[in-house]
Design an enzyme around this catalytic site. Structure first.
Site, PDB file in Angstrom:
ATOM      1  N   TYR A  98       0.843  -1.197   0.000  1.00 58.87           N
ATOM      2  CA  TYR A  98       0.000   0.000   0.000  1.00 58.87           C
ATOM      3  C   TYR A  98       0.880   1.251   0.000  1.00 58.87           C
ATOM      4  CZ  TYR A  98      -2.822   3.747   2.027  1.00 58.87           C
ATOM      5  OH  TYR A  98      -3.420   4.955   2.279  1.00 58.87           O
ATOM      6  N   LYS A 195     -11.780   0.454   5.940  1.00 61.81           N
ATOM      7  CA  LYS A 195     -12.191  -0.274   4.752  1.00 61.81           C
ATOM      8  C   LYS A 195     -13.336  -1.246   5.059  1.00 61.81           C
ATOM      9  CE  LYS A 195      -8.754   1.939   2.758  1.00 61.81           C
ATOM     10  NZ  LYS A 195      -7.939   2.477   3.855  1.00 61.81           N
TER      11      LYS A 195
END
Length: 387
Positions: A98, A195
């Site tokens: 990420y 998320k």
């Protein structure tokens, strides 16, 4: 208790007398003491808050850890995690990472004296090759963001234990509903709770879940000292989101499988990266260590022009930088999540101007396919208007 039931009932707080079926929001910064040397168990909300305590308990149960710590964001959790290490320590990290984690490690952690080796952790021999006497941990994402590589957690755990290393696993993409890294040998599990755990794109949060009391004690000290704790209201939002985690993950995965198969057949799509496709090189590892494949898809189209066309034409699918919510989102990694990764390094991983990433939501699959179909049309037509 089944995971589905645990998601719904795991955070129930029966310590109050109102009969409320939801956990109260204790919007308090400080708590009164009954007397000198006495405490209700809560002193100051930076240390602990009753609402936050409930979301931490359910995350610990879902991930099968001894403790969970709730942070104000996923990056706040990762930043606190790095405080376990000292100047000169070395960490092996998944090279497909990420972008926010990449930025933290390169521009903050390295400045603070830590060293990193970025390797393909799917390749066990590469991991072994990079272990040295200063190595203290192995940090993996699986599946990775955005190229969807899968690391064999149990195999890496064996290597970590043989070398007295911590194994840290970012489980954001699959969540504890589909994968439990601690069961596979991980010491610490990391989540961006923003998320899938939240699931509604309405709050930021992060979690660290630990295997041992020793790690809990160390991280709790860091936590209270650095102070990036999750607020009471955001803790309540997380509890609400987790109640539907199971049903969301099942529906999102169902949609993702259908969408990945549709993309594989489209003439303008050249590569599809989804761990639930039998053609994915890590498909069997995924089946072995997880209960599902999740709902994240990356795909490459035939040109930069096509990629930009899709982003400008989607109507139902939202062009936005996040993932895991009920809404389907499409992201351009090279300009968004991985913009701070140097171009040469980024493109070597396959993150180029033709790569798009989809976080598949819970909408009707036919509507998602029709939206992508019209966005890929040669001519600019109204939504669902391809002839």
């Amino acid at each position: 208790m089944d995971l589905t039931t645990l998601c719904v009932h795991g955070a129930e707080d029966n310590t109050h007398c109102t009969g409320s079926v939801t956990v109260p929001i204790y919007q308090a910064a400080t708590f009164a003491h009954p007397g000198v040397g006495e405490s209700t168990g809560y002193d100051y909300s930076r240390l602990q808050n009753p609402t936050r305590e409930q979301v931490e308990k359910i995350i610990a149960k879902l991930e099968k850890g001894v403790d969970a710590l709730a942070f104000s964001s996923g990056m706040a959790a990762t930043t606190a995690l790095m405080e376990l290490f000292k100047i000169g320590d070395h960490i092996i990290v998944s090279d497909d990472l990420y972008g926010g984690s990449h930025r933290l490690f390169h521009y903050i952690s390295m400045k603070n004296g830590l060293f990193f080796s970025f390797v393909n952790t799917s390749n066990i021999s590469e991991v072994i090759k990079h272990i040295r006497k200063e190595t203290k941990a192995i940090y993996i994402e699986t599946p990775t963001n955005p190229m969807m590589q899968v690391t064999d957690i149990a195999a890496i755990s064996k290597i970590a234990k043989e070398n007295n290393l911590l194994l840290i696993v970012d489980n954001t993409f699959l969540t504890p509903y589909f994968q439990n890294p601690i069961d596979l040998g991980a010491d610490i599990v990391l989540h961006s709770g923003t998320k899938y755990l939240s699931g509604h794109n309405d709050t930021l949060s992060g979690f660290l879940v630990v295997r041992t009391e020793e790690l809990s004690e160390k991280l709790r000290f860091i936590y209270k000292t650095t102070g990036a704790c999750l607020s009471p209201f955001d803790s309540w939002l997380m509890i609400r989101g987790i109640k539907t985690l199971a049903v969301r993950m099942e529906k999102q995965q169902e949609n993702a499988i259908a969408l990945a198969n549709w993309l594989c057949k489209h003439p303008k799509v050249q590569d599809v990266y989804y761990v639930g496709l039998p053609t994915h090189p890590d498909y069997e590892i995924s089946r072995r260590q997880a209960r599902g494949f999740g709902a994240m898809i990356s795909f490459k189209v035939d040109s930069e022009q096509t990629a930009r066309q899709i982003l400008s034409r989607v109507k139902l699918i939202l062009y936005a930088e996040s993932l895991g919510g009920v809404e389907t989102l499409i992201t351009y990694p090279m300009l968004q999540t991985h913009a701070d990764v140097p171009q040469e390094e980024r493109e070597a991983k396959g993150i180029d101007e033709r790569l798009l990433r989809l976080s598949v939501g819970i909408e009707k699959i036919d509507d998602l396919i029709l939206d992508l179909e019209q966005a890929l049309c040669q001519d600019k037509l109204e939504i669902y208007g391809c002839d």
